[in-house]
Design a protein around this motif. Structure first.
Motif, PDB file in Angstrom:
ATOM      1  N   GLU A 122       9.626 -15.893   3.491  1.00 10.64           N
ATOM      2  CA  GLU A 122      10.731 -15.123   4.039  1.00 10.64           C
ATOM      3  C   GLU A 122      11.211 -15.720   5.361  1.00 10.64           C
ATOM      4  O   GLU A 122      12.415 -15.709   5.651  1.00 10.64           O
ATOM      5  CB  GLU A 122      10.337 -13.660   4.247  1.00 10.64           C
TER       6      GLU A 122
ATOM      7  N   GLN B  24      15.051 -16.738   6.030  1.00  9.74           N
ATOM      8  CA  GLN B  24      15.827 -16.264   7.181  1.00  9.74           C
ATOM      9  C   GLN B  24      16.362 -17.431   8.000  1.00  9.74           C
ATOM     10  O   GLN B  24      17.509 -17.407   8.458  1.00  9.74           O
ATOM     11  CB  GLN B  24      14.986 -15.341   8.062  1.00  9.74           C
TER      12      GLN B  24
ATOM     13  N   THR C 204       9.907  -7.731   7.085  1.00 11.08           N
ATOM     14  CA  THR C 204      11.188  -8.316   7.489  1.00 11.08           C
ATOM     15  C   THR C 204      11.330  -8.315   9.011  1.00 11.08           C
ATOM     16  O   THR C 204      11.778  -9.292   9.608  1.00 11.08           O
ATOM     17  CB  THR C 204      12.356  -7.541   6.859  1.00 11.08           C
TER      18      THR C 204
ATOM     19  N   LYS D  98      14.834  -2.245   6.668  1.00  8.93           N
ATOM     20  CA  LYS D  98      14.300  -3.081   5.588  1.00  8.93           C
ATOM     21  C   LYS D  98      12.854  -2.694   5.311  1.00  8.93           C
ATOM     22  O   LYS D  98      12.571  -1.812   4.545  1.00  8.93           O
ATOM     23  CB  LYS D  98      14.393  -4.555   5.977  1.00  8.93           C
TER      24      LYS D  98
ATOM     25  N   VAL E 138      20.651 -10.313   9.482  1.00  8.41           N
ATOM     26  CA  VAL E 138      19.364  -9.658   9.743  1.00  8.41           C
ATOM     27  C   VAL E 138      19.219  -9.323  11.223  1.00  8.41           C
ATOM     28  O   VAL E 138      18.784  -8.235  11.590  1.00  8.41           O
ATOM     29  CB  VAL E 138      18.196 -10.553   9.274  1.00  8.41           C
TER      30      VAL E 138
ATOM     31  N   TRP F 229      11.473 -11.643  11.327  1.00 11.23           N
ATOM     32  CA  TRP F 229      12.603 -11.895  12.222  1.00 11.23           C
ATOM     33  C   TRP F 229      12.137 -12.133  13.656  1.00 11.23           C
ATOM     34  O   TRP F 229      12.619 -13.043  14.327  1.00 11.23           O
ATOM     35  CB  TRP F 229      13.589 -10.732  12.178  1.00 11.23           C
TER      36      TRP F 229
END
Length: 202
Positions: free
Chosen positions: A7, A11, A161, A157, A90, A165
């Motif tokens: 992930e 991103q 996530t 989310k 995001v 981030w």
């Protein structure tokens, strides 16, 4: 951990392909990243100076690239409108960045009008002391902005996530140096935009 790093890769890739078409923007991100790396080192020596460098050099150059040089029309490479990209962003989209940067710009005035800021910041009498107080306020703002959006993503989310981030934001300076170290030379060769390179996942 495999899902976490996958992930993180996604991103990073989405951020690159959606928001870094312009070599000027990429070059400004390179400048920003190098200044951020210096700021990271200064955090252990003088946090106030680190924050001043991070906000005045790193953040201004980084956001100038997005606001003034990145195309805001239809993205033909990714077949997406700018409104769509802003909606699915995001992290901080342009509207959220305007709010954050407005707070950043108003903090020095608030500190000047209210020295010490209710005991949270050091009192100032000289200009140097004032700038140190501003530096600490910007340090707190940066940490608060990072934590706020991370926790916000927990609810929008999921926890993974948000943590991905946050990891991306903290490590972006190192990744940007790797990704955009050739951008100034490509720009000098007349390559204003990098649309072709955005088709392939690096």
């Amino acid at each position: 951990m495999k899902d976490f790093f996958e992930e993180l890769r996604v991103q990073r890739w989405d951020d690159h392909r959606y928001y870094h078409h312009c070599r000027i923007n990429q070059s400004l991100h390179l400048l920003s990243a190098m200044a951020f790396v210096v700021s990271y080192g200064l955090l252990f020596i003088d946090p106030a100076i680190a924050a001043l460098l991070a906000w005045t050099v790193s953040m201004t150059s980084r956001q100038a690239g997005h606001f003034f040089f990145e195309p805001l029309g239809y993205d033909h490479v990714n077949q997406a409108t700018n409104d769509h990209k802003e909606e699915i962003k995001v992290g901080y989209n342009l509207r959220r960045k305007v709010v954050l940067l407005s707070i950043w710009a108003l903090l020095p005035l608030a500190i000047y009008m209210n020295p010490g800021w209710m005991g949270v910041l050091p009192e100032h009498e000289t200009f140097f002391e004032f700038m140190r107080a501003v530096g600490y306020s910007w340090l707190f703002l940066g940490a608060a902005a990072l934590l706020f959006r991370t926790v916000h993503l927990f609810f929008l989310k999921d926890v993974k996530t948000g943590l991905v981030w946050m990891t991306k934001i903290i490590t972006d300076p190192f990744h940007d140096i790797y990704l955009y170290h050739k951008a100034p030379w490509q720009l000098l060769r007349g390559e204003r935009f990098a649309d072709r390179s955005l088709h392939a996942n690096p």
